[in-house]
Structure formats: structure tokens, C-alpha cells
Write a protein that holds these residues in place. Structure first.
Motif, mmCIF file in Angstrom:
data_model
loop_
_atom_site.group_PDB
_atom_site.id
_atom_site.type_symbol
_atom_site.label_atom_id
_atom_site.label_comp_id
_atom_site.label_asym_id
_atom_site.label_seq_id
_atom_site.Cartn_x
_atom_site.Cartn_y
_atom_site.Cartn_z
ATOM 1 N N ASP A 84 0.824 -1.209 0.000
ATOM 2 C CA ASP A 84 0.000 0.000 0.000
ATOM 3 C C ASP A 84 0.859 1.260 0.000
ATOM 4 N N LEU A 85 1.971 1.222 0.724
ATOM 5 C CA LEU A 85 2.871 2.376 0.750
ATOM 6 C C LEU A 85 3.435 2.652 -0.642
ATOM 7 N N LYS A 86 3.733 1.585 -1.379
ATOM 8 C CA LYS A 86 4.294 1.741 -2.726
ATOM 9 C C LYS A 86 3.257 2.238 -3.733
ATOM 10 N N THR A 87 2.013 1.839 -3.531
ATOM 11 C CA THR A 87 0.997 2.145 -4.550
ATOM 12 C C THR A 87 0.092 3.317 -4.177
ATOM 13 N N PHE A 88 0.328 3.946 -3.036
ATOM 14 C CA PHE A 88 -0.539 5.044 -2.611
ATOM 15 C C PHE A 88 -0.556 6.177 -3.633
ATOM 16 N N TRP A 89 0.619 6.708 -3.963
ATOM 17 C CA TRP A 89 0.689 7.809 -4.921
ATOM 18 C C TRP A 89 0.259 7.386 -6.328
ATOM 19 N N PRO A 90 0.710 6.234 -6.839
ATOM 20 C CA PRO A 90 0.210 5.802 -8.153
ATOM 21 C C PRO A 90 -1.310 5.642 -8.190
ATOM 22 N N GLN A 91 -1.917 5.213 -7.066
ATOM 23 C CA GLN A 91 -3.378 5.072 -7.028
ATOM 24 C C GLN A 91 -4.056 6.434 -7.110
ATOM 25 N N ILE A 92 -3.492 7.427 -6.430
ATOM 26 C CA ILE A 92 -4.022 8.794 -6.528
ATOM 27 C C ILE A 92 -3.932 9.288 -7.974
ATOM 28 N N LYS A 93 -2.781 9.076 -8.609
ATOM 29 C CA LYS A 93 -2.606 9.512 -10.002
ATOM 30 C C LYS A 93 -3.618 8.823 -10.915
ATOM 31 N N TYR A 94 -3.859 7.539 -10.660
ATOM 32 C CA TYR A 94 -4.838 6.812 -11.478
ATOM 33 C C TYR A 94 -6.231 7.428 -11.320
ATOM 34 N N TYR A 95 -6.626 7.723 -10.090
ATOM 35 C CA TYR A 95 -7.947 8.319 -9.855
ATOM 36 C C TYR A 95 -8.056 9.730 -10.423
ATOM 37 N N LEU A 96 -6.918 10.407 -10.583
ATOM 38 C CA LEU A 96 -6.922 11.748 -11.174
ATOM 39 C C LEU A 96 -6.744 11.704 -12.701
ATOM 40 N N PHE A 97 -6.764 10.492 -13.261
ATOM 41 C CA PHE A 97 -6.662 10.280 -14.707
ATOM 42 C C PHE A 97 -5.310 10.711 -15.269
ATOM 43 N N ILE A 98 -4.248 10.622 -14.454
ATOM 44 C CA ILE A 98 -2.917 11.007 -14.948
ATOM 45 C C ILE A 98 -1.904 9.867 -14.793
ATOM 46 N N GLY A 99 -2.388 8.682 -14.551
ATOM 47 C CA GLY A 99 -1.479 7.550 -14.412
ATOM 48 C C GLY A 99 -2.212 6.242 -14.646
ATOM 49 N N LYS A 100 -1.427 5.181 -14.765
ATOM 50 C CA LYS A 100 -2.006 3.853 -14.956
ATOM 51 C C LYS A 100 -2.421 3.256 -13.620
ATOM 52 N N GLN A 101 -3.408 2.361 -13.690
ATOM 53 C CA GLN A 101 -3.852 1.703 -12.464
ATOM 54 C C GLN A 101 -2.755 0.773 -11.961
ATOM 55 N N PRO A 102 -2.322 0.945 -10.704
ATOM 56 C CA PRO A 102 -1.283 0.060 -10.174
ATOM 57 C C PRO A 102 -1.831 -1.334 -9.898
ATOM 58 N N ASN A 103 -0.964 -2.310 -9.988
ATOM 59 C CA ASN A 103 -1.348 -3.683 -9.677
ATOM 60 C C ASN A 103 -1.623 -3.780 -8.182
ATOM 61 N N ASN A 104 -2.772 -4.332 -7.826
ATOM 62 C CA ASN A 104 -3.138 -4.429 -6.418
ATOM 63 C C ASN A 104 -3.571 -5.858 -6.088
ATOM 64 N N PRO A 105 -2.738 -6.602 -5.365
ATOM 65 C CA PRO A 105 -3.097 -7.976 -5.020
ATOM 66 C C PRO A 105 -4.044 -8.050 -3.817
ATOM 67 N N ASN A 106 -4.282 -6.920 -3.163
ATOM 68 C CA ASN A 106 -5.125 -6.896 -1.968
ATOM 69 C C ASN A 106 -6.597 -6.733 -2.343
ATOM 70 N N LYS A 107 -7.462 -7.002 -1.379
ATOM 71 C CA LYS A 107 -8.901 -6.827 -1.595
ATOM 72 C C LYS A 107 -9.235 -5.359 -1.871
ATOM 73 N N TYR A 108 -8.562 -4.445 -1.150
ATOM 74 C CA TYR A 108 -8.794 -3.018 -1.321
ATOM 75 C C TYR A 108 -7.480 -2.312 -1.602
ATOM 76 N N ASN A 109 -7.560 -1.208 -2.356
ATOM 77 C CA ASN A 109 -6.358 -0.419 -2.593
ATOM 78 C C ASN A 109 -6.137 0.515 -1.394
ATOM 79 N N PRO A 110 -4.985 1.193 -1.308
ATOM 80 C CA PRO A 110 -4.694 2.001 -0.116
ATOM 81 C C PRO A 110 -5.662 3.155 0.121
#
Length: 196
Positions: A84-110
Motif C-alpha cells: 500500500d505504501l508503494k501504490t498510494f501515490w500511483p493510485q491517486i494519479k490513477y484516480y486523477l486520470f494522470i497515471g495507470k492503475q497500479p497492480n493491487n493484489p489486496n482486496k482493497y487499494n490504499p
């Protein structure tokens, strides 16, 4: 494909209860703050308190279940891990439409975990400010420490706005990112079928 075991019946029922609670708490809260002539204010207040208690009891039961049931999911589902620490910022970028969706093996993203973990904290703060607004004479010192009744009222409404923002984003993402979760949560099936 989503695993139906990810949302056992109890978790789904708890979700329904929260939905109903919010559908009553928000409009009754507005009516308490902005009453109109002829409004049955006693009924509105009673409904607000009944569903507030329902919201809190449901939250306590859900928290207990998440710790002690065979489906306990607090640690495995909601608490942050190294990924989650690694994908927190990439997940924000994805939700802001400025990045790719990070791979998330967990049930929920950070970001989901953060939102869901904020619910119990916000609920307790909302209940506390609500009780202060209801019986300010019993909490005089607390009211003064918080800056007066207008400040307490502002906190109560700010928390409601935060709740509504989280819920709005949640609903948007369910219908744009994970429609199968809607069917699973409300009907116990992972896809729409005729007759549902």
C-alpha cells in the motif's frame, strides 16, 4: 471474477444497514438545522437519534465481527501493508486520470482502506458533536474548549460533508470500476441475471 466469499452475508447486511442509516440521517439532520413551518420537528429529531444509534451499534458490531468472526477482515482487508505504501501515490494519479492503475493484489487499494478506516473515527466524532448539540448544557466545558456552539455545529456539518464525499466517490467507483461488486453486495451474485 470476484470471489463471493469476499463479502459474506453479515458484511452485506451491515452495508445495507449503513445505507438506510445515511438515507435517514442526512435529510433529518438538514431538517433539524433548517426547520420549516409545520415540520414535525420532534419526529425528525427522534428519527435522527434512532438512526444515529443504529449507525453506532452497527459500527460496533461490524468492528467486533471484523476482529473475532471466522471472516475477520480488519487486519487482512483494511490495514495498510508495504504494498500500500508503494501504490498510494500511483493510485491517486490513477484516480486523477494522470497515471495507470497500479497492480493491487489486496482486496482493497490504499485509498479504499484509508476511506473505510476513517468511517469509525468519523462516526465517533459525529456522535460526540451530535450529543453536544443535543445537550449543550451538559458539555459546557467541552463546548468552550471547541470554540462555542457554532464551532461544534460546523464540525458536525463538516463531518457530514466528508461522509457524503466518501460515499459519493465510493458509489462512482463501484459503477465505473467494479459493477460486479454492486451485484455481489446487494444480491449475493457477481453478475446481473434476469429476475433479480
Amino acid at each position: 471474477m470476484v470471489n463471493p466469499l469476499d463479502h459474506p452475508l453479515f458484511a452485506r447486511v451491515s452495508h445495507y444497514i449503513n445505507l438506510i442509516n445515511f438515507l435517514v440521517l442526512v435529510p433529518t439532520g438538514f431538517l433539524i438545522h433548517f426547520p420549516y413551518t409545520g415540520a414535525p420537528i420532534n419526529l425528525v429529531r427522534n428519527l435522527h437519534f434512532i438512526f444515529m444509534y443504529s449507525f453506532l451499534i452497527n459500527g460496533f458490531v461490524r468492528f467486533y465481527w471484523s476482529l473475532f468472526s471466522k471472516h475477520k477482515d480488519l487486519v487482512s482487508g483494511f490495514l495498510w501493508n508495504k504494498h500500500d505504501l508503494k501504490t498510494f501515490w500511483p493510485q491517486i494519479k490513477y484516480y486523477l486520470f494522470i497515471g495507470k492503475q497500479p497492480n493491487n493484489p489486496n482486496k482493497y487499494n490504499p485509498l479504499q482502506k484509508t476511506a473505510y478506516l476513517s468511517f469509525p473515527v468519523l462516526a465517533l466524532l459525529q456522535a460526540a458533536t451530535g450529543f453536544i448539540l443535543y445537550k449543550p448544557e451538559k458539555f459546557g466545558g467541552v463546548v468552550s474548549a471547541l470554540g462555542g456552539m457554532s464551532a461544534v455545529r460546523g464540525m458536525h456539518y463538516l463531518i457530514m460533508i466528508i461522509f457524503l464525499a466518501i460515499i459519493s466517490v465510493h458509489v462512482y467507483l463501484v459503477f465505473t470500476e467494479a459493477t460486479e461488486m454492486f451485484w455481489l453486495m446487494f444480491f449475493g451474485k457477481t453478475e446481473h441475471k434476469k429476475g433479480i
